[in-house]
Write an enzyme that holds these catalytic residues in place. Sequence first.
Site, mmCIF file in Angstrom:
data_model
loop_
_atom_site.group_PDB
_atom_site.id
_atom_site.type_symbol
_atom_site.label_atom_id
_atom_site.label_comp_id
_atom_site.label_asym_id
_atom_site.label_seq_id
_atom_site.Cartn_x
_atom_site.Cartn_y
_atom_site.Cartn_z
ATOM 1 N N TYR A 7 46.974 43.875 43.182
ATOM 2 C CA TYR A 7 46.664 44.574 41.717
ATOM 3 C C TYR A 7 47.625 45.532 41.118
ATOM 4 O O TYR A 7 48.158 46.405 41.593
ATOM 5 C CB TYR A 7 45.414 45.263 41.773
ATOM 6 C CG TYR A 7 44.181 44.612 41.962
ATOM 7 C CD1 TYR A 7 44.079 43.082 42.006
ATOM 8 C CD2 TYR A 7 42.905 45.295 42.315
ATOM 9 C CE1 TYR A 7 42.911 42.332 42.465
ATOM 10 C CE2 TYR A 7 41.747 44.612 42.737
ATOM 11 C CZ TYR A 7 41.716 42.890 42.776
ATOM 12 O OH TYR A 7 40.693 42.411 42.983
ATOM 13 N N TRP A 45 31.987 40.586 42.166
ATOM 14 C CA TRP A 45 32.674 40.962 40.984
ATOM 15 C C TRP A 45 32.420 40.372 39.668
ATOM 16 O O TRP A 45 31.903 39.285 39.576
ATOM 17 C CB TRP A 45 34.317 40.854 41.135
ATOM 18 C CG TRP A 45 34.971 39.461 41.139
ATOM 19 C CD1 TRP A 45 34.923 38.805 42.575
ATOM 20 C CD2 TRP A 45 35.536 38.824 40.464
ATOM 21 N NE1 TRP A 45 35.601 37.694 42.130
ATOM 22 C CE2 TRP A 45 36.104 37.531 40.931
ATOM 23 C CE3 TRP A 45 35.804 39.012 39.077
ATOM 24 C CZ2 TRP A 45 36.597 36.637 40.488
ATOM 25 C CZ3 TRP A 45 36.567 37.840 38.419
ATOM 26 C CH2 TRP A 45 36.753 36.553 38.793
ATOM 27 N N SER A 46 32.868 41.092 38.465
ATOM 28 C CA SER A 46 32.492 40.552 37.386
ATOM 29 C C SER A 46 30.735 40.113 36.938
ATOM 30 O O SER A 46 30.744 39.232 36.472
ATOM 31 C CB SER A 46 33.161 39.152 36.894
ATOM 32 O OG SER A 46 33.198 38.873 35.423
ATOM 33 N N PRO A 47 30.131 41.356 37.292
ATOM 34 C CA PRO A 47 28.581 41.194 37.082
ATOM 35 C C PRO A 47 28.249 41.104 35.536
ATOM 36 O O PRO A 47 27.377 40.625 35.231
ATOM 37 C CB PRO A 47 28.148 42.414 37.808
ATOM 38 C CG PRO A 47 29.256 43.293 37.761
ATOM 39 C CD PRO A 47 30.457 42.439 37.917
ATOM 40 N N LYS A 55 29.389 42.333 22.971
ATOM 41 C CA LYS A 55 30.190 42.872 22.095
ATOM 42 C C LYS A 55 31.167 41.606 21.606
ATOM 43 O O LYS A 55 31.890 42.044 20.909
ATOM 44 C CB LYS A 55 31.148 44.033 22.771
ATOM 45 C CG LYS A 55 32.123 43.578 23.770
ATOM 46 C CD LYS A 55 32.937 44.586 24.511
ATOM 47 C CE LYS A 55 33.489 44.082 25.593
ATOM 48 N NZ LYS A 55 34.352 45.361 26.126
ATOM 49 N N GLY A 99 33.986 47.750 37.008
ATOM 50 C CA GLY A 99 35.482 48.541 36.458
ATOM 51 C C GLY A 99 35.069 49.213 35.198
ATOM 52 O O GLY A 99 34.068 49.046 34.410
ATOM 53 N N GLN A 140 31.805 54.436 30.351
ATOM 54 C CA GLN A 140 31.294 53.252 30.992
ATOM 55 C C GLN A 140 30.843 53.224 32.216
ATOM 56 O O GLN A 140 29.909 52.605 32.521
ATOM 57 C CB GLN A 140 32.603 52.141 30.751
ATOM 58 C CG GLN A 140 33.212 51.728 29.352
ATOM 59 C CD GLN A 140 34.477 50.998 29.393
ATOM 60 O OE1 GLN A 140 35.201 51.232 30.079
ATOM 61 N NE2 GLN A 140 34.331 49.954 28.404
ATOM 62 N N ASN A 195 26.986 51.996 33.377
ATOM 63 C CA ASN A 195 26.772 50.866 34.463
ATOM 64 C C ASN A 195 26.209 51.184 35.668
ATOM 65 O O ASN A 195 25.296 50.505 36.034
ATOM 66 C CB ASN A 195 28.064 50.289 34.632
ATOM 67 C CG ASN A 195 28.900 49.489 33.737
ATOM 68 O OD1 ASN A 195 27.942 49.107 32.664
ATOM 69 N ND2 ASN A 195 30.238 49.150 33.614
#
Length: 334
Positions: free
Chosen positions: A54, A205-207, A216, A286, A292, A296
Site C-alpha cells: 500500500y 474488505w470493501s463492505p 452517493k 477505510g 466517516q 461506519n
Amino acid sequence: MEFRHLGSSGLVVSEISYGNWITHGSQVEEESAVACVHAALDEGVTTFDTADVYAGGRAEEVLGRALKGQRRDGLEIFSKVFWPTGESRNDRGLSRKHIVRGVEDSLRRLGTDYLDLYQAHRFDHGTPLEETLRAFDDLVRQGKVLYIGVSEWRAEEIERALAIADALGLQRPVSNQPQYNMLWRVIESEVVPASERGGLGQIVWSPIAQGVLTGKYPPGQAPPAGSRGTDEKSGARFIKRFLDDQELLTRVQGLSGLAAEAGLTQAQLAVAWVLQNPNVSSAIVGASRPEQVRDNVQAAGVRLDAGLLARIDELLGDSVQRDPALTQSPEAQR
C-alpha cells in the site's frame, strides 16, 4: 464496539477493523490519516489492517506513527505480503526469501516487534505451498508473527493449505480476507463453507463497495468531486464496473428507504449487512475523514431481521455478483 474471535482461533478482534488501503500515504495527508486512526481508537476499534504494497510502504509507516504511544497488547495489527516491493525477481511472491524480508520490512515500518496476523496477499502459483507455509510457521515460532492468514484465496487453495499444514504440523491459516458486500457475494457458495470447515474467519474488505452502497453515485450523474469515482489514484478503476451499471445504481438508491427504516445510514446498513454472516469475523472500513469512521463504526452490534435482509435481496435482484469463479476479484493489486 463488539468483538468476535478470528475464525476458530483464540484471537479476538473488533467487529469493525480500520484499513488504510488507498488513503494513507497517497490519498490523504498524514495529519488527516492520523486523525482517522485516532477516531477509530476513540470508537473502540482495536484491529488495524495494512499491507507492505500500500502506497509503496508508506501506508505502513503512517499507521505505525499513528499508533505510536498506544498500548501494543491492546491492538491487533495485520499486514500482508505477496505483491512486488522492489525491482528484483525475488521482491515478490510467497517464497521464503520474500516472506522473511517482507516481515522484517513491515515490522520496521510499523514500529513494532510483532504482527498479530500476517497474510498471504494472494496465492502464489510459482512457489511450492509447503515452502510458503514453512516460512510462515518459522515466523510464528520466532515470535515475529502470532497468526497467519490468506487474502482472496479460492476454496481449493485454502483446503490445500490446511491439508499440508495438518500433515506437516505447521501453523494453520486462521483467516481469509476477501472482498464481500451486498453486491459482491462470490465467497458465499464455496469459500465460506470451506472456511467454516477449516476454522477460518473472513476479514472482509470493501463492505460498502468503495462507497457505491452509500448512494452517493446516483444513476446518470457524474461522480461527486473528490470521490473515489473521480480520482484514479483513490480507486476509480476499482469501482468502474459498478459505476457503469446504471440499473445497479438505480437499485442502490432504493436502499436509502430500507436503511431509514432500520435507523441506519446506507453506509451503516452495508457494513451491518456483512456482519450478519456468521463466518465474518470483522469488516474493514477505510476513511479519509474522521467523521466517516465515526459513522461506519455504528454498524457494530447491529442485528438486521430476516425480513429486512430478504427485502434487500429482492431490491438488488440480479445486480448481485455470485459467480464463485470470480472469487479473486478484479481489484488485483489491492
